[in-house]
Scaffold this active site. Structure first.
Site, PDB file in Angstrom:
ATOM      1  CB  CYS A 160      -0.799   0.091   1.176  1.00 49.47           C
ATOM      2  SG  CYS A 160      -1.808  -1.360   1.509  1.00 49.47           S
TER       3      CYS A 160
ATOM      4  CE  LYS B  49       5.115 -11.221 -20.577  1.00 52.67           C
ATOM      5  NZ  LYS B  49       4.263 -12.188 -20.190  1.00 52.67           N
TER       6      LYS B  49
ATOM      7  CD  GLU C  41       2.583  -9.531 -23.262  1.00 55.41           C
ATOM      8  OE1 GLU C  41       1.376  -8.978 -23.115  1.00 55.41           O
ATOM      9  OE2 GLU C  41       2.934 -10.626 -22.372  1.00 55.41           O
TER      10      GLU C  41
ATOM     11  CE  LYS D 131      -0.807  -6.548 -15.276  1.00 57.86           C
ATOM     12  NZ  LYS D 131       0.447  -7.280 -15.719  1.00 57.86           N
TER      13      LYS D 131
ATOM     14  NE  ARG E  93       4.242   1.698  -1.618  1.00 57.75           N
ATOM     15  CZ  ARG E  93       5.062   1.128  -1.295  1.00 57.75           C
ATOM     16  NH1 ARG E  93       6.238   1.215  -2.218  1.00 57.75           N
ATOM     17  NH2 ARG E  93       5.261   0.259  -0.447  1.00 57.75           N
TER      18      ARG E  93
ATOM     19  CD  GLU F 146       4.872 -15.673 -19.966  1.00 54.78           C
ATOM     20  OE1 GLU F 146       5.128 -14.764 -19.561  1.00 54.78           O
ATOM     21  OE2 GLU F 146       3.846 -15.973 -20.660  1.00 54.78           O
TER      22      GLU F 146
ATOM     23  CD1 TRP G 137      -1.479  -5.463  -3.031  1.00 55.56           C
ATOM     24  CD2 TRP G 137      -2.593  -4.622  -4.726  1.00 55.56           C
ATOM     25  NE1 TRP G 137      -1.810  -6.323  -3.980  1.00 55.56           N
ATOM     26  CE2 TRP G 137      -2.204  -5.799  -5.199  1.00 55.56           C
ATOM     27  CE3 TRP G 137      -3.343  -3.683  -5.912  1.00 55.56           C
ATOM     28  CZ2 TRP G 137      -2.635  -6.297  -6.332  1.00 55.56           C
ATOM     29  CZ3 TRP G 137      -3.277  -4.089  -7.205  1.00 55.56           C
ATOM     30  CH2 TRP G 137      -2.988  -5.389  -7.259  1.00 55.56           C
TER      31      TRP G 137
ATOM     32  CG  ASN H 169       2.894  -1.002   2.914  1.00 50.90           C
ATOM     33  OD1 ASN H 169       2.356  -1.749   2.676  1.00 50.90           O
ATOM     34  ND2 ASN H 169       4.186  -0.674   2.545  1.00 50.90           N
ATOM     35  N   GLY H 170       1.863  -3.238   5.177  1.00 48.94           N
ATOM     36  CA  GLY H 170       2.580  -4.577   5.599  1.00 48.94           C
ATOM     37  C   GLY H 170       1.558  -5.378   6.027  1.00 48.94           C
TER      38      GLY H 170
ATOM     39  CG  HIS I  60       5.976 -33.506 -36.295  1.00 46.74           C
ATOM     40  ND1 HIS I  60       6.225 -34.636 -36.964  1.00 46.74           N
ATOM     41  CD2 HIS I  60       6.684 -33.302 -34.983  1.00 46.74           C
ATOM     42  CE1 HIS I  60       6.809 -35.465 -35.914  1.00 46.74           C
ATOM     43  NE2 HIS I  60       6.975 -34.785 -34.969  1.00 46.74           N
TER      44      HIS I  60
HETATM   45  C1  AGP Z   1       0.541 -11.067 -20.213  1.00 47.33           C
HETATM   46  O1  AGP Z   1       1.652 -10.540 -20.071  1.00 47.33           O
HETATM   47  C2  AGP Z   1      -0.742 -10.599 -20.628  1.00 47.33           C
HETATM   48  N1  AGP Z   1      -0.929  -9.299 -19.956  1.00 47.33           N
HETATM   49  C3  AGP Z   1      -1.913 -11.396 -20.704  1.00 47.33           C
HETATM   50  O2  AGP Z   1      -1.833 -12.439 -21.338  1.00 47.33           O
HETATM   51  C4  AGP Z   1      -2.694 -11.856 -19.302  1.00 47.33           C
HETATM   52  O3  AGP Z   1      -1.820 -12.730 -19.053  1.00 47.33           O
HETATM   53  C5  AGP Z   1      -4.013 -12.371 -19.615  1.00 47.33           C
HETATM   54  O4  AGP Z   1      -4.894 -11.228 -20.053  1.00 47.33           O
HETATM   55  C6  AGP Z   1      -4.615 -13.097 -18.391  1.00 47.33           C
HETATM   56  O5  AGP Z   1      -4.611 -12.024 -17.332  1.00 47.33           O
HETATM   57  P1  AGP Z   1      -5.058 -12.753 -15.836  1.00 47.33           P
HETATM   58  O6  AGP Z   1      -3.812 -13.287 -15.471  1.00 47.33           O
HETATM   59  O7  AGP Z   1      -5.074 -11.066 -15.066  1.00 47.33           O
HETATM   60  O8  AGP Z   1      -6.323 -13.305 -15.839  1.00 47.33           O
END
Ligand code: AGP
Length: 594
Positions: free
Chosen positions: A2, A471, A474, A589, A27, A467, A71, A97-98, A490
């Site tokens: 927080c 990364k 995106e 996000k 935060r 993954e 948070w 905060n903690g 294949h």
């Molecule tokens: C990952 O870097 C992306 N932001 C996206 O794939 C994310 O993982 C996906 O939208 C799932 O989000 P969530 O974990 O909040 O459900």
């Protein structure tokens, strides 16, 4: 994590507090509140962002006050759980905060002594403890109260009667901003930079008594001097802790995130998911559902659980499961979602609930929709993740999956003990990856010139290849694909050549020889190879064009060090290409639409 603040001076405190809080929302931002001292203590708090509180809050007056942006960790975001929290008489207000680990027992004790609690938070025990010990000297009462508290804290204490703020910290950051006949308190530097750049960092165990003209710091009852620092960063730099982007900051937070998530669960004797009881309930298999990066964490979870627990684990993409998911018999469903708000995952949860399937949610946001609809919620302790690209939340999700699996492992005590040791060593192993930036930067410079890249891995590192590709895709806008290494021949082989580098994740497990063969097959087809390999692996140097060494860990933990390496590789590649790393185009996000 927080943000807490305080001010004492001649200015009208309310606008100062709200300005300080606005700078700390990275935060935590699920609720906020302020308390000001005038003729009496006035508190205003709500489940809103700071900007909205600025609109809604009545003018409270006063020249001393405290504030908090939350948070949630203990108690969902709500008006009553928001900070500041007060004692019974409403004379003492505290922002914190903690995490107070022994708050339940303290609460019971205080209730038996006649105190009344109104929130679900751990924090509320602090103002009640101060009230219990208060005999006219606030700092003495705070000192006594903190002797009873176990856990981490940074606090600011305000009363109506005393023209001072009392602050203290242990395992949570706290600074004092020095002004001219005024002083500022904050969790972090960004808050105070609009007012001053003269800062004192409090150390663990410090208690500060702050008036508008004076700052006194005591440690173990003795007055101590703490050095004053001059901050040269601007606010944005400070919010990123001096890192160029939130993503890099969050990547570097992972050793702490691993520690925090482990501390959370190693303290409870109870397994986080009671599989034994579920076996009694006839649970025979596990289904893990998620999207994006969380889905790749789920895939790693499958390897972990099948190796340790020996129950069949199915992993499904949530957006697919909602439409065709087969009927589920005697299945425990685990859904993984950082934000807890992903529409595809929530829809899948509703479908699971529709067939009366027990749902356990692993999420990073307390009070999120997923935590409300799931039967049980396990929180990752990654703290707020600002950058759209998920990094620390992935690692925290793996920590929870390790813990679930270890809670029920068929493995013998010796194996479990070595696993626990391996988990405890992970923060320092990850730190070594973070300190190994030079070679990763060199590889990123090379990679940034290409428009197509393949990632390959086998076994528990196949999901890591997926993954790594996500990364890079995106944030650098390079078209990247992750493959099970054995799959290249294949079809994808057709694309190989000088213009498609291949990044190979080479673990020291039963797939090692097969990975070497795949690398030779790729080399024959002229693709440059960049290998992630364990330190001491000289064989790989003869085959690959670039080798990024990772610290030696048990194979079951290799996804952690390998993924952090690929996060850094994606970050530096995107940086080389001048991409808007924290907020890439076309992404959000939290994806709250189908
Ligand atoms: C990952 O870097 C992306 N932001 C996206 O794939 C994310 O993982 C996906 O939208 C799932 O989000 P969530 O974990 O909040 O459900």
């Amino acid at each position: 994590m927080c943000g807490i603040v305080g001010y004492i001076g001649d200015k009208q405190v309310q606008s100062v507090l709200l300005s300080l809080l606005g700078r700390l929302e990275y935060r935590g931002y699920d609720s906020c509140g302020i308390a000001v001292a005038g003729s009496s203590l006035k508190v205003y708090k709500d489940v809103v962002r700071v900007a909205a509180l600025t609109e809604k809050a009545p003018q409270l007056g006063g020249t001393a006050g405290i504030g908090h942006t939350r948070w949630a960790t203990c108690g969902e975001p709500s008006q009553v759980n928001a900070h500041p929290h007060c004692d019974c008489a409403g004379n003492i207000a505290v922002v914190h905060n903690g995490v107070i680990n022994n708050f339940q027992s303290l609460r019971q004790q205080l209730i038996s002594e006649g105190h009344t609690f109104i929130s679900e938070t751990d924090t509320e025990v602090i103002p009640h403890l101060i009230e219990k010990y208060y005999d006219g000297n606030l700092e003495k009462a705070v000192e006594a109260a903190l002797r009873d508290v176990e856990g981490s804290y940074a606090i600011v204490v305000l009363t109506a009667d005393e023209s001072k703020l009392v602050v203290a910290r242990k395992d949570s950051p706290l600074i004092i901003g020095i002004g001219d006949r005024e002083n500022f308190i904050a969790s972090d530097v960004p808050a105070i930079l609009d007012f001053t750049n003269r800062v004192i960092y409090l150390e663990d165990g410090d208690i500060g008594i702050v008036t508008k003209d004076n700052i006194k710091i005591v440690s173990d009852g003795t007055e101590v001097d703490r050095e004053e620092h001059k901050i040269l960063w601007n606010v944005e730099e400070a919010q990123k802790g001096g890192y160029d982007h939130f993503m890099l900051k969050e990547i570097h937070e992972q050793p702490r995130v691993i520690r925090d998530t482990l501390v959370e669960y190693t303290q409870t004797a109870e397994p986080v998911v009671d599989l034994e009881r579920m076996r009694d309930e006839g649970i025979e298999s596990v289904l893990i559902l998620a999207c994006g990066t969380s889905y790749y964490a789920a895939l790693v979870g499958k390897y972990i659980m099948e190796e340790l627990v020996g129950v069949p684990v199915r992993v499904e993409i949530a957006s697919e499961f909602s439409y065709y998911g087969q009927t589920l018999v005697r299945t425990l469903a685990i859904v993984i979602t950082q934000s807890g708000e992903t529409a595809d995952t929530l829809k899948a949860i509703r479908r699971l609930k529709g067939v009366r399937c027990r749902v356990v949610a692993i999420t990073n946001v307390v009070g999120s929709s997923a935590s409300r609809v799931a039967d049980q919620t396990i929180y990752t302790r990654a703290g707020p993740e600002i950058s759209v690209a998920a990094t620390k939340s992935f690692t925290a999700q793996l920590m929870v999956l390790y813990w679930i699996a270890m809670g029920y492992s068929k493995a013998d005590a010796r194996r479990l003990a070595s696993m626990l040791l391996g988990l405890r060593q992970l923060p320092s192993k990850v730190q070594r990856v973070l300190d190994n930036g030079d070679i990763i930067l060199q590889c990123a410079r090379y990679l940034s010139k290409y428009e197509n890249v393949f990632f390959i891995g086998r076994g528990i590192n196949f999901p890591v290849a997926l993954e790594g590709a996500l990364k890079l895709k995106e944030i650098s806008y390079i078209h990247a694909e992750g493959y099970a290494a054995g799959e290249l021949k294949h079809g994808p082989f057709a694309l190989l050549g000088e213009n498609i580098p291949v990044i190979a994740i080479v673990a020291q497990d039963n797939t090692y020889e097969a990975m070497l063969t795949n690398i030779k097959e790729v080399k024959v087809r002229k693709s440059p190879v960049m290998a992630l390999a364990e330190e001491g692996d000289e064989t790989i140097r003869e085959l690959a064009d670039f080798v990024i060494t990772v610290p030696r860990v048990e194979v079951i933990f290799s996804p952690v060090v390998n993924t952090v390496t690929l996060q850094l590789l994606a970050y530096y590649t995107a940086k080389e290409r001048g991409c808007p790393i924290d907020f890439p185009r076309n992404l959000a996000k939290s994806v709250t639409v189908e």
